[in-house]
Scaffold this active site. Structure first.
Site, mmCIF file in Angstrom:
data_model
loop_
_atom_site.group_PDB
_atom_site.id
_atom_site.type_symbol
_atom_site.label_atom_id
_atom_site.label_comp_id
_atom_site.label_asym_id
_atom_site.label_seq_id
_atom_site.Cartn_x
_atom_site.Cartn_y
_atom_site.Cartn_z
ATOM 1 N N GLY A 49 0.994 -1.252 -0.160
ATOM 2 C CA GLY A 49 -0.215 0.083 0.269
ATOM 3 C C GLY A 49 0.874 1.088 0.236
ATOM 4 N N HIS A 273 -15.696 5.621 12.843
ATOM 5 C CA HIS A 273 -14.995 6.696 11.964
ATOM 6 C C HIS A 273 -16.557 7.333 12.304
ATOM 7 C CE1 HIS A 273 -15.834 9.333 8.184
ATOM 8 N NE2 HIS A 273 -14.263 8.921 8.559
ATOM 9 N N ARG A 337 -12.855 12.561 15.366
ATOM 10 C CA ARG A 337 -14.045 11.260 14.581
ATOM 11 C C ARG A 337 -14.805 10.914 15.590
ATOM 12 N NH1 ARG A 337 -10.225 9.219 9.685
ATOM 13 N NH2 ARG A 337 -11.083 10.062 8.445
ATOM 14 N N HIS A 408 -13.080 1.722 11.956
ATOM 15 C CA HIS A 408 -12.402 2.735 10.534
ATOM 16 C C HIS A 408 -11.249 1.879 10.575
ATOM 17 C CE1 HIS A 408 -11.259 5.019 6.617
ATOM 18 N NE2 HIS A 408 -10.876 6.097 7.645
#
Length: 644
Positions: A49, A273, A337, A408
């Protein structure tokens, strides 16, 4: 109770001197390797990633021999692609008062004063370089009318520092990193191994010198040796089963390293989230995130009266509760959040939630559309609105979106020092897989920032501090340690296939996820965590007696892949709950209901818990050993975290 507590922590390698000079000083004091000698070292990068791809490309550009592994069929499919809203950087293009120090302060405060100051300041410094790097790669950031890069705001900040590419920022940044990686693959600097899953870590004389992998197409189990191992394998959010993560995201690489001796730090710091599409049925295997950027223009509200089931268009403004604007007037809908998520849970618990399940709140764009026009809103968020309509069948230009909190991101991860090396020599950990930068709550748009900072700028400068003292190529896969770990992996695979029980892997994963969400989700308490710690071992025992894994190991077998990951989740979940139970305070994403203020806010205990909780594995079913890294705040004053 935790079986043992130790303050015997490895050196965090934090440089001395003023915080603004630490990173520069550290780079000057760090070891160097001659360019010709770099070619002699082999670096194993697990994950491709943003953190893994950027690290692999940059290290290969420096001359190291890099082998990069991912379980996807291409690095382009890494979960980083799913990030939507943006990436933070202290460029101050808006001239609205931003600076490296302000980004540093916002991040420490946003993490509820549970992060390491030196790492956070370095992240804020490096953030300014990331944007230049990505622009040079051709990342199509949004631009103002005059051609300058545009910015917008995210939660926990009162400045606009978030660079974005509509709602596809992660995808575009990953394309940039993938382009750099592809160049190095073509030039021979990187050997890429897709559809290859790391199943264990190999230690030689206590140092990380290799990995054991499974070819996910042929089933072959084999090994790779290197001079150092870099884990860039993301977080553990899928322990909750339903999350915004791709269904393949897992804890296996990090947890296997943990079982080999790597400390796991702050696993209870999981992020909920606030802006996700609500659960619609038991058939779902994942949830969909709607970017936090939407809270720039969307207003969050619920009816003032419990049980009000009228359509949103039928509820006049005077009968709506814009609860974030009411409770946190300074930040309003851009509250951090963890705070926004608890606010949504609170109003739903009061019976004021919306939708068929009552587990939802409205995110309303009517004011922005009236003010700026639908065209402007469409330009900013068009693909997000399209995605929402495809999933729900509702047009958010005409009626408010329905959102609800979901798992999340995970702020916890393997413990690392300032060089990003774990307590296992030679094992480096990057991005979401380490614990270092976000404390108890990550600010929006900071995940992409950390992943690229670690890969492009930090690890290339610090890896030589380990490698320079190692003789390259001294360990090969002929070493007996590799055969031993390979045998362990094969025996584990054979065990999965031989149980032949009656329950599917997914059924165990779903039951575990619901249990952990119930007892260690948005709110936790002593009784619930104790109950979870009793139930998880029972579920794990049933898994090993009654799971059914069809097929064999001679070809593609996704059920076998899932079985290995869920088996690790069934052990890791216990560690998660141990950490949550021992931390008798509320901070950030860790909200213990016994520790809250009179108005329902998180109540920290700085006197007893201002430390990193780093856990050492003591065997499956045994209570782990806690090591403490005390956090020192010399540049940010500990204070009540207020966004009102």
């Amino acid at each position: 109770m935790v079986s043992d507590i130790s303050n015997d922590m490895p050196d965090s390698k934090i440089p001395s001197g003023p915080i603004a000079d630490k990173w520069t000083k550290h780079k000057m004091d760090s070891r160097l390797i001659n360019p010709n000698n770099k070619r002699k070292y082999t670096v194993l990068v697990v994950g491709s990633g943003l953190a893994g791809a950027s690290a692999a490309a940059t290290l290969a550009e420096l001359g190291y021999k890099v082998k990069c592994f991912c379980y996807q069929d291409s690095p382009r499919r890494a979960h980083s692609i799913a990030a939507q809203g943006g990436i933070n950087s202290a460029k101050n293009y808006q001239n609205d008062g931003d600076s490296v120090h302000r980004l540093f302060y916002d991040t420490v405060k946003g993490g509820d004063f549970r992060s390491r100051e030196a790492n956070v300041h370095r992240l804020a410094e490096v953030s300014t370089q990331i944007i230049d790097q990505c622009v040079a790669q051709g990342v199509p950031f949004a631009r103002e009318y005059g051609g300058l890069l545009a910015n917008r705001s995210f939660g926990g900040a009162q400045v606009s520092r978030t660079f974005y590419a509509r709602g596809q920022t992660g995808q575009q940044l990953l394309i940039g990193a993938y382009s750099a990686l592809s160049k190095q693959i073509a030039d021979g600097g990187v050997e890429m191994y897709p559809r290859t899953e790391m199943l264990d870590l190999v230690l030689v004389d206590g140092h990380a010198k290799g990995i054991v992998v499974r070819d996910m197409v042929t089933g072959r189990v084999y090994s790779f040796a290197g001079d150092t191992v870099l884990l860039a394998t993301g977080g553990y959010g899928n322990v909750f089963y339903l999350s915004t993560n791709a269904t393949g995201c897992n804890v296996t690489a990090a947890y296997r390293a943990h079982k080999k001796g790597a400390y796991f730090a702050n696993p209870c710091y999981t992020q909920i989230h606030p802006t996700c599409i609500p659960v619609s049925g038991s058939y779902q295997s994942k949830l969909t995130l709607m970017s936090e950027s939407l809270r720039n223009d969307g207003r969050v509200w619920v009816p003032k009266k419990a049980g009000d089931r009228r359509l949103p268009s039928e509820i006049p403004d005077a009968e709506r509760d814009y609860y974030l604007e009411r409770k946190y007037p300074s930040f309003g809908n851009l509250a951090p959040r963890d705070i926004a998520s608890r606010g949504a849970k609170e109003v739903c618990d009061e019976g004021r939630g919306v939708g068929d399940t009552g587990l939802g709140v409205y995110l309303d764009f009517s004011a922005a559309i009236q003010r700026d026009g639908e065209h402007t809103v469409r330009e900013k968020y068009g693909n997000l609105f399209q995605m929402y309509e495809q999933i729900t069948g509702e047009n958010a230009y005409q009626s408010p979106m329905r959102i609800f909190p979901a798992v999340h991101y995970t702020m916890g991860g393997l413990w690392v020092d300032y060089n990003l090396m774990s307590n296992i020599p030679g094992l480096h950990v990057l991005g979401e897989a380490n614990f270092s930068d976000h404390g108890a709550n990550r600010l929006g748009a900071s995940a992409l920032m950390q992943g690229l900072a670690d890969g492009y700028f930090v690890i290339p400068s610090t890896i030589a501090n380990y490698l320079a003292s190692e003789t390259p190529g001294t360990v090969t896969t002929e070493h007996e340690a590799f055969r031993e770990v390979e045998d362990e992996v094969r025996q584990r695979i054979d065990q999965f296939l031989s149980i032949n029980g009656k329950r599917s892997v997914d059924s165990f994963h779903r039951e575990l996820g619901l249990l952990v969400w119930d007892k260690c989700g948005m709110a936790r308490d002593e009784a619930g965590l104790t109950e979870a710690l009793q139930r998880i071992p029972e579920l794990r025992a049933e898994f090993w007696e009654n799971v059914r894994v069809p097929g064999d190991n001679a070809n593609v077998n996704q059920e076998l892949e899932k079985a290995g990951r869920v088996a690790d989740f069934l052990e890791f979940a216990e560690l998660l709950c141990h950490d949550a139970r021992h931390r008798k305070e509320s901070c950030g994403g860790h909200f213990r209901t016994e520790h809250q203020t009179d108005d329902g806010e998180a109540k920290r205990n700085d006197a007893d818990f201002a430390y990193v909780g780093a856990w050492e594995h003591r065997g499956v079913g045994n209570e782990p050993e806690l090591h403490k890294e005390n956090l020192e705040f010399e540049n940010v004053q500990l204070a009540i975290r207020s966004y009102k």
